[in-house]
Design a protein around this motif. Structure first.
Motif, PDB file in Angstrom:
ATOM      1  N   UNK A   1      39.279  30.399  37.793  1.00 48.09           N
ATOM      2  CA  UNK A   1      38.864  31.531  38.625  1.00 48.09           C
ATOM      3  C   UNK A   1      37.970  32.473  37.818  1.00 48.09           C
ATOM      4  N   UNK A   2      38.371  32.754  36.580  1.00 50.83           N
ATOM      5  CA  UNK A   2      37.601  33.689  35.753  1.00 50.83           C
ATOM      6  C   UNK A   2      36.190  33.153  35.490  1.00 50.83           C
ATOM      7  N   UNK A   3      36.118  31.855  35.211  1.00 50.61           N
ATOM      8  CA  UNK A   3      34.800  31.243  34.976  1.00 50.61           C
ATOM      9  C   UNK A   3      33.907  31.385  36.202  1.00 50.61           C
ATOM     10  N   UNK A   4      34.463  31.035  37.358  1.00 48.88           N
ATOM     11  CA  UNK A   4      33.657  31.025  38.580  1.00 48.88           C
ATOM     12  C   UNK A   4      33.361  32.438  39.087  1.00 48.88           C
ATOM     13  N   UNK A   5      34.195  33.403  38.672  1.00 46.17           N
ATOM     14  CA  UNK A   5      33.981  34.787  39.124  1.00 46.17           C
ATOM     15  C   UNK A   5      32.944  35.501  38.266  1.00 46.17           C
ATOM     16  N   UNK A   6      32.549  34.874  37.167  1.00 48.22           N
ATOM     17  CA  UNK A   6      31.617  35.517  36.229  1.00 48.22           C
ATOM     18  C   UNK A   6      30.310  35.953  36.862  1.00 48.22           C
ATOM     19  N   UNK A   7      29.606  35.048  37.562  1.00 52.13           N
ATOM     20  CA  UNK A   7      28.286  35.427  38.088  1.00 52.13           C
ATOM     21  C   UNK A   7      28.313  36.638  39.020  1.00 52.13           C
ATOM     22  N   UNK A   8      29.407  36.868  39.738  1.00 54.71           N
ATOM     23  CA  UNK A   8      29.455  38.038  40.628  1.00 54.71           C
ATOM     24  C   UNK A   8      30.227  39.200  39.983  1.00 54.71           C
ATOM     25  N   UNK A   9      30.584  39.047  38.725  1.00 59.99           N
ATOM     26  CA  UNK A   9      31.259  40.122  37.962  1.00 59.99           C
ATOM     27  C   UNK A   9      32.440  40.733  38.707  1.00 59.99           C
ATOM     28  N   UNK A  10      33.306  39.878  39.243  1.00 63.95           N
ATOM     29  CA  UNK A  10      34.461  40.409  39.970  1.00 63.95           C
ATOM     30  C   UNK A  10      35.462  41.052  39.012  1.00 63.95           C
ATOM     31  N   UNK A  11      36.137  42.078  39.505  1.00 64.45           N
ATOM     32  CA  UNK A  11      37.281  42.618  38.773  1.00 64.45           C
ATOM     33  C   UNK A  11      38.429  41.618  38.938  1.00 64.45           C
ATOM     34  N   UNK A  12      39.215  41.441  37.895  1.00 61.44           N
ATOM     35  CA  UNK A  12      40.290  40.452  37.970  1.00 61.44           C
ATOM     36  C   UNK A  12      41.616  41.029  37.481  1.00 61.44           C
ATOM     37  N   UNK A  13      42.663  40.714  38.217  1.00 61.14           N
ATOM     38  CA  UNK A  13      44.005  40.851  37.649  1.00 61.14           C
ATOM     39  C   UNK A  13      44.571  39.442  37.645  1.00 61.14           C
ATOM     40  N   UNK A  14      44.947  38.953  36.467  1.00 61.65           N
ATOM     41  CA  UNK A  14      45.454  37.586  36.348  1.00 61.65           C
ATOM     42  C   UNK A  14      46.879  37.649  35.803  1.00 61.65           C
TER      43      UNK A  14
END
Ligand code: NAD
Length: 471
Positions: free
Chosen positions: A230-243
């Motif tokens: 998820x973190x890899x794929x969320x990179x291009x849109x710079x999403x905030x993440x709680x994992x």
């Protein structure tokens, strides 16, 4: 009856469906709508268009909405609890499905009472500078199968409390209680359409969530490999993440500890929900002189615990939640036995029906065994002997994960000092896997990014926006 998605306030059926398996019987528990990428896109569009209105809704109205949701869950507790047992396996009673529904109510009410006021950072003759926390936007929640309703609540409630809108995607193993919850909330008209949506779907839908340009944040609870993806794929849109990711929590029993008064919290800290809890104790370090006594006490305790179908009264532990988990736990115990572990209780897979694995106590375990090295997430406690406390602390800290850890001893002050040396998001003393909505929870090392619960958790659904005024 087919369980439906909820998109923009309304139930949505799909062309394809899938069966949800009851792990106590191996039979179908219910049929569920299978969402596609276009269902996800529709849910995200609904959440996007509902966002400005919900973000602008007065804070007190959003708090009131959460309290109404808590009332609604209470009014539907029996139905939700039955769905949890049928999709996930945990018994109705004990710290099982009724407890999970009660926890969902408690977490919702506490979250209703939280708020983040603006802070004045500077106020002098020349300027006034304030820090405001604004809702981050559209949140996607991705949940696992172990505490399906409770973890859904942990994601949804802080998000909508602070003014975000949500699309939740439960695990395909356990979608029923989540879909029912979202349907009930929308049918009751507590939230405007689009504020809370639910979809199901396979990894393709998951991947679309990670890369979706209109999702601002993802809150994910699940395994480390999926979290990394998820973190890899969320990179291009710079999403905030709680994992909130996996762990492999260590517990250390100090030398000479009389565990007779600690055995009950030790048991539940290890075996709650058949051990399928992120912050369960999963490796037990015991001084070499005490291994026999501690092992025997635990084996005697687990042998008296009723294990069986969670819908039958009296059972305190249910099956493992799915076939994948059953096979994983069985293989790990076989690996331990082949490498010399001694079985004091359980230790062999049941023939079925259902995915029951007996409560298992192993001694003679070592760092080379899969059951010690990897997160087993099941009804097994491996006991590893140590010679010195330093050796135990270093073994406890030796893995790449750090969710929880505990120290057990009759001298609380001594145990507390040793607990401070453990690398984990939560260090417990004479308890394990005890959570509270007012206390932040998260992992260190590879166990995650960010925290949940309390104001700390609420902040994760906000962006900092400063207001800087010249005087
Ligand atoms: P999982 O990673 O297999 O699945 C979790 C969720 O991710 C499911 O909804 C799944 O459908 C979804 N998913 C799968 N592929 C995806 C993709 N490519 N993109 C986006 N989403 C995808 O985990 P699981 O087996 O359901 O749960 C068990 C794990 O969860 C354990 O490791 C456990 O420790 C962890 N867990 C952690 C916490 C915590 O708070 N840290 C709490 C509970 C469980």
């Amino acid at each position: 009856m087919t369980f439906a998605l909820t998109i923009n306030g309304k139930p949505a059926q799909t062309a394809e469906t899938f069966e949800v398996i009851n792990p106590a019987t191996g039979d179908s528990a219910a049929t569920c709508a299978l969402g596609t990428v276009s269902d996800l896109d529709a849910a995200v569009a609904a959440a996007r268009s509902a966002f400005p209105g919900w973000a602008a809704t007065p804070d007190q109205e959003r708090a009131d909405a959460l309290n109404k949701i808590a009332d609604l869950i209470e009014a539907n507790a029996a139905e939700l609890s039955t769905l949890i047992t049928q999709e996930q396996g945990k018994p109705q009673t004990g710290p099982g499905a009724n407890f999970e529904v009660g926890g969902a109510v408690g977490w919702t009410r506490v979250t209703a009472g939280l708020s983040l006021e603006p802070e004045v950072l500077i106020d002098n003759d020349e300027e006034r500078v304030e820090l405001h926390r604004e809702p981050v936007g559209v949140v996607a929640s991705i949940t696992p199968w172990n505490w399906p309703l409770m973890i859904g609540i942990w994601h949804i409630m802080p998000a909508i409390r602070i003014g975000c809108t949500v699309v939740i995607k439960p695990s395909p193993y356990t979608p029923l209680s989540t879909l029912k919850l979202v349907e009930l909330i929308n049918a009751a008209g507590i939230l405007p359409p689009g504020v809370l949506n639910a979809v199901t779907g396979d990894a393709e839908v998951g991947d679309r969530i990670s890369s979706h340009p209109d999702i601002d944040k993802i809150t994910f609870t699940g395994s480390i490999p999926t979290g990394r993806r998820i973190m890899e794929r969320a990179g291009p849109t710079l999403k905030k993440l709680t994992l909130e990711l996996g762990g492999n929590d260590a517990g250390i029993i100090l030398p000479g500890t009389d565990i007779s008064t600690l055995i009950e919290p030790l048991f539940w800290g290890t075996f709650i929900n058949a051990g399928q809890t992120c912050s369960c104790l999963k490796r037990l370090y015991v001084h070499e002189d005490d291994v026999e006594t501690v092992g025997a006490a635990l084996a005697e305790f687990v042998s008296a615990i009723p294990v069986g179908d969670g819908m039958q009264e009296g059972n305190l532990i249910g099956p493992l939640s799915n076939e994948m988990q059953f096979k994983k736990v069985s293989a790990m115990v076989e690996d331990a036995k082949a490498k010399g572990a001694k079985v004091l209780a359980g230790g062999s897979a049941s023939d079925g029906p259902g995915y029951f694995y007996p409560l298992t106590v192993l001694t003679g375990c070592t760092a080379e065994m899969d059951v010690v090295r990897d997160e087993q997430f099941g009804t097994v406690v491996p006991i590893i002997a140590y010679k010195t406390i330093d050796e135990a602390v270093s073994a406890a800290n030796s893995l790449e994960v750090g969710l929880g850890a505990s120290v057990w001893g009759n001298d609380t002050a001594e145990a507390t000092e040793i607990a401070k040396q453990l690398q984990a998001g939560t260090r417990w003393v004479n308890r394990h896997a005890v959570l509270n909505p007012t206390v932040p929870m998260g992992g260190v090392k590879q166990s995650g990014i960010g925290v949940e619960f309390s104001e700390e958790g609420l902040r994760e659904y906000t962006t900092v926006q400063v207001l800087s005024i010249a005087k």
